[in-house]
Design an enzyme around this catalytic site. Structure first.
Site, PDB file in Angstrom:
ATOM      1  N   ASP A 199       0.843  -1.186   0.000  1.00 18.17           N
ATOM      2  CA  ASP A 199       0.000   0.000   0.000  1.00 18.17           C
ATOM      3  C   ASP A 199       0.886   1.248   0.000  1.00 18.17           C
ATOM      4  O   ASP A 199       2.090   1.157   0.216  1.00 18.17           O
ATOM      5  CB  ASP A 199      -0.887  -0.035   1.255  1.00 18.17           C
ATOM      6  CG  ASP A 199      -2.344   0.190   0.913  1.00 18.17           C
ATOM      7  OD1 ASP A 199      -2.601   1.031   0.037  1.00 18.17           O
ATOM      8  OD2 ASP A 199      -3.210  -0.453   1.527  1.00 18.17           O
ATOM      9  N   ASP A 286     -10.591   2.464  -2.839  1.00 21.87           N
ATOM     10  CA  ASP A 286     -11.225   1.209  -2.428  1.00 21.87           C
ATOM     11  C   ASP A 286     -12.647   1.034  -2.944  1.00 21.87           C
ATOM     12  O   ASP A 286     -13.443   1.972  -2.984  1.00 21.87           O
ATOM     13  CB  ASP A 286     -11.259   1.131  -0.895  1.00 21.87           C
ATOM     14  CG  ASP A 286      -9.862   1.083  -0.308  1.00 21.87           C
ATOM     15  OD1 ASP A 286      -8.892   1.157  -1.079  1.00 21.87           O
ATOM     16  OD2 ASP A 286      -9.754   0.981   0.920  1.00 21.87           O
TER      17      ASP A 286
HETATM   18  C1  GLA Z   1      -6.033   0.757   1.696  1.00 17.08           C
HETATM   19  C2  GLA Z   1      -6.164  -0.281   0.580  1.00 17.08           C
HETATM   20  C3  GLA Z   1      -7.180  -1.334   0.971  1.00 17.08           C
HETATM   21  C4  GLA Z   1      -6.806  -1.972   2.299  1.00 17.08           C
HETATM   22  C5  GLA Z   1      -6.636  -0.896   3.363  1.00 17.08           C
HETATM   23  C6  GLA Z   1      -6.074  -1.443   4.662  1.00 17.08           C
HETATM   24  O1  GLA Z   1      -7.188   1.527   1.820  1.00 17.08           O
HETATM   25  O2  GLA Z   1      -6.525   0.344  -0.613  1.00 17.08           O
HETATM   26  O3  GLA Z   1      -7.285  -2.306  -0.035  1.00 17.08           O
HETATM   27  O4  GLA Z   1      -5.621  -2.708   2.141  1.00 17.08           O
HETATM   28  O5  GLA Z   1      -5.749   0.121   2.930  1.00 17.08           O
HETATM   29  O6  GLA Z   1      -5.945  -0.437   5.638  1.00 17.08           O
END
Ligand code: GLA
Length: 642
Positions: A199, A286
């Site tokens: 990430d 997301d």
């Molecule tokens: C980000 C990513 C998600 C997930 C969260 C975890 O938002 O895009 O897919 O991994 O972090 O905190």
């Protein structure tokens, strides 16, 4: 999650060192349009087809533990979903306790993962090896999660985050920054993981003036990414950091038995370079279990058909089938979501608590005919054959020459649609057979066929018929073998065609959703670069590649003898100054070219003998005129012939 940076980052010493390393000697001044004679999209790691599996995030957020992970893993096996291809079990955010300061080693939360306690060791000696051994013994692969910065997404963006890392500021620095080699060795050599999702929140969300830095919770990290501004994003620095991870993986697993998942949400111009580095690359922020958000995530990947190949796939994020708008009470929406992800070669990663798996959901996840579209070895992402805000047709050419076809009703009202043979690049005077991949019912027709799509419905078929190009392949049917090594984009802009959903993280506060996800323009299959129909000198072409002047495409050739196309400047060129030169290279050698191609002239034939050539390169150069606003150009009917 709303995330913005304030100030362009001053380079940190480690980033500066990585950048210096990345500048290869002898590269200065090299013309990127000169042929390289090789395929440059990522071939490292293990993703010949899109990865499939399960991830804890959509099911549990960070509230994870061993029982939840193993429970879902066991169901993958007992339900037969593992046999159907879902073999990766990925632990997302929430597993860290801390980074211990005496040697920088990461410590697992043993309260949640009891098997991680090392017998006879100290309390902070922990290992995921018992868990990965169990997963491996079940025939599964194991994935781990980290962040490119010092801190994770959960630490930075989520107030009520379960399982936050604990201890001092330094102990809570559990991300990769400054520890890439150490952590990759730990994850892949010692703990036996097979995948890492990296990430980028830690290099984005902790500028010195952010409340969590001001309050002393975390150390500042100059923001390398500004989601709202590509100009304030340090693309080279972001890329250098992720390159250091890819290199460390290659060192720890020289056999290439690993998978690198980039999670930059379409920021930092990752469309242009993620395909050269990672095995999967997130195209958006997301997904949430809402119809509108699914549309957003789908849109961020659906027009990037030429930016995905075996080894490097567009990742529209994990499946939300089973929850919210995609739960069992909404089978139409659940099936659409699943069918669309399969068609665009997004990883099929279940985000549901599989301990609650029902026969209805099992039937969706386990539809082997639809999985086969996603896992087809040719690796062609579907191309949009018909596009509108209401209805889209997607067509995916499979290794055996048949097609996957999806007729997608985005709208909340029924839609009457007609599918034409031409949209499948099949002949319109020969019978076409469609097999519905949910009902197995077949439809035979010649020329065209009417359908009515229910609200939010996706009809998905396997189609066979007589191919329009009997003795070869159109390149626009084969995006998996075309790599826009240089796509000619000079002004990086956000893509205005993506659905703007109300997001769960900002609701309707502020001015509303705006354009983001840099990736507007660039190479397209069967479209001009900004979405128009391909058109040269007043003639429309339904088949071909739309490119920008200043581009170089790599094309894998597998036994074809001739390449042919009709080339011209696209009528969409707004600034019709200057001329274009089109060049065809075979394994680095110039085979054919045509010069002086001007606006509003008919397309010219351009062909080359490519027998024995492995990599064909198609170069479009601006000759005269401004290169600040490169002209759109067309390789109409670009085709490989036997
Ligand atoms: C980000 C990513 C998600 C997930 C969260 C975890 O938002 O895009 O897919 O991994 O972090 O905190």
């Amino acid at each position: 999650m709303p995330r913005s940076g304030r100030r362009r980052a001053p380079l940190m010493p480690l980033v500066a060192a990585l950048l210096a390393q990345a500048a290869l000697p002898g590269m200065a001044g090299a013309d990127p349009l000169d042929p390289g004679g090789r395929w440059t999209a990522n071939a490292r790691g293990q993703a010949p087809v899109p990865p499939m599996g399960w991830n804890s995030w959509n099911a549990f957020n960070s509230d994870i533990d061993e029982a939840k992970i193993l429970g879902s893993a066991q169901t993958l096996v007992s339900s037969g979903l593992a046999k159907a291809g879902y073999t990766r079990v990925n632990i997302d955010d929430g597993w860290w306790l801390k980074r211990r300061t005496r040697d920088g080693r990461l410590v697992i939360r043993t309260a949640q993962f009891p098997s991680a306690r090392v017998a006879g060791g100290q309390a902070d000696d922990t290992s995921f090896r018992p868990l990965t051994d169990r997963l491996h013994a079940m025939g599964l692969k194991a994935g781990i999660y980290s962040d490119m910065g010092r801190n994770s997404c959960g630490q930075i963006y989520t107030a009520d985050f379960k399982n936050q890392p604990e201890g001092s500021v330094a102990e809570r620095e559990i991300g990769l920054y400054g520890h890439v080699d150490q952590d990759i060795r730990l994850f892949f050599k010692e703990w036996g993981f097979d995948l890492i999702k990296v990430d980028g929140c830690g290099i984005r969300g902790l500028p010195a003036d952010s409340p969590r830095v001001r309050s002393g919770l975390y150390r500042a990290f100059p923001s390398l990414i500004d989601m709202q501004s590509i100009g304030r994003t340090d693309v080279a620095a972001v890329r250098a950091l992720y390159t250091s991870v890819a290199d460390a993986l290659e060192r720890e697993r020289p056999g290439g038995d690993y998978l690198l998942s980039l999670c930059l949400w379409g920021s930092a111009d990752v469309r242009a370079w993620g395909k050269d580095l990672g095995n999967i690359s997130r195209t958006s922020d997301d997904i949430t279990p809402h119809w509108g958000r699914m549309l957003t995530n789908f849109d961020t990947a659906a027009r990037r058909e030429l930016y995905a190949h075996p080894g490097s796939w567009n990742d529209a994020d994990m499946l939300f089938v089973g929850q919210g708008d995609f739960d069992e009470a909404h089978p139409t929406e659940a099936r659409s979501h699943f069918a669309l992800w399969a068609m665009i070669n997004s990883p099929l990663v279940i985000g549901y608590d599989l301990r609650k798996l029902t026969p209805g959901l099992r039937a969706i996840f386990g539809n082997t005919d639809i999985i086969a579209l996603n896992q087809d070895p040719a690796g062609n992402q579907a191309v949009i054959a018909y596009d509108s805000d209401d209805v889209q047709f997607l067509v995916k050419t499979l290794a055996d020459g048949t097609k996957g076809v999806a007729l997608f009703n985005r709208s909340a009202v029924p839609a009457a649609v007609t599918l034409n043979a031409g949209q499948l690049k099949f002949r319109d005077d020969a019978a076409i057979t469609l097999t519905d991949l949910w009902t197995r019912a077949t439809t035979r027709f010649t020329g065209k066929q009417d359908f009515t799509l229910a609200p939010h419905q996706t009809l998905i078929f396997r189609a066979s018929g007589a191919r329009r190009l009997a003795d070869g392949l159109f390149l626009s049917e084969q995006p998996g073998r075309v790599n826009p090594a240089v796509d000619g984009v000079v002004a990086r802009r956000p893509d205005p065609t993506i659905h703007h959903s109300v997001t769960a993280w900002s609701g309707t506060r502020g001015a509303g959703e705006h354009v983001q996800y840099s990736g507007w323009g660039g190479s397209r299959a069967d479209r001009a670069v900004f979405g128009q129909v391909l058109r040269v000198g007043g003639t429309d072409y339904d088949t071909g590649l739309g490119v920008l002047a200043g581009s170089r495409l790599e094309v894998r050739n597998t036994g074809f003898r001739r390449f042919a196309a009709e080339v011209g400047m696209d009528d969409a060129a707004a600034q019709a100054r200057g001329t274009l030169r089109f060049e065809i290279y075979g394994d680095g050698k110039l085979l054919a070219s045509t010069d002086g191609v001007a606006f509003d002239r008919a397309a010219r034939p351009l062909t080359a003998d490519v027998a024995g050539v492995r990599i064909i390169e198609l170069v479009t150069r601006a000759t005269g005129g401004s290169t600040d606003d490169p002209a759109p150009a067309v390789w109409a009917n670009a085709r490989l012939l036997r």
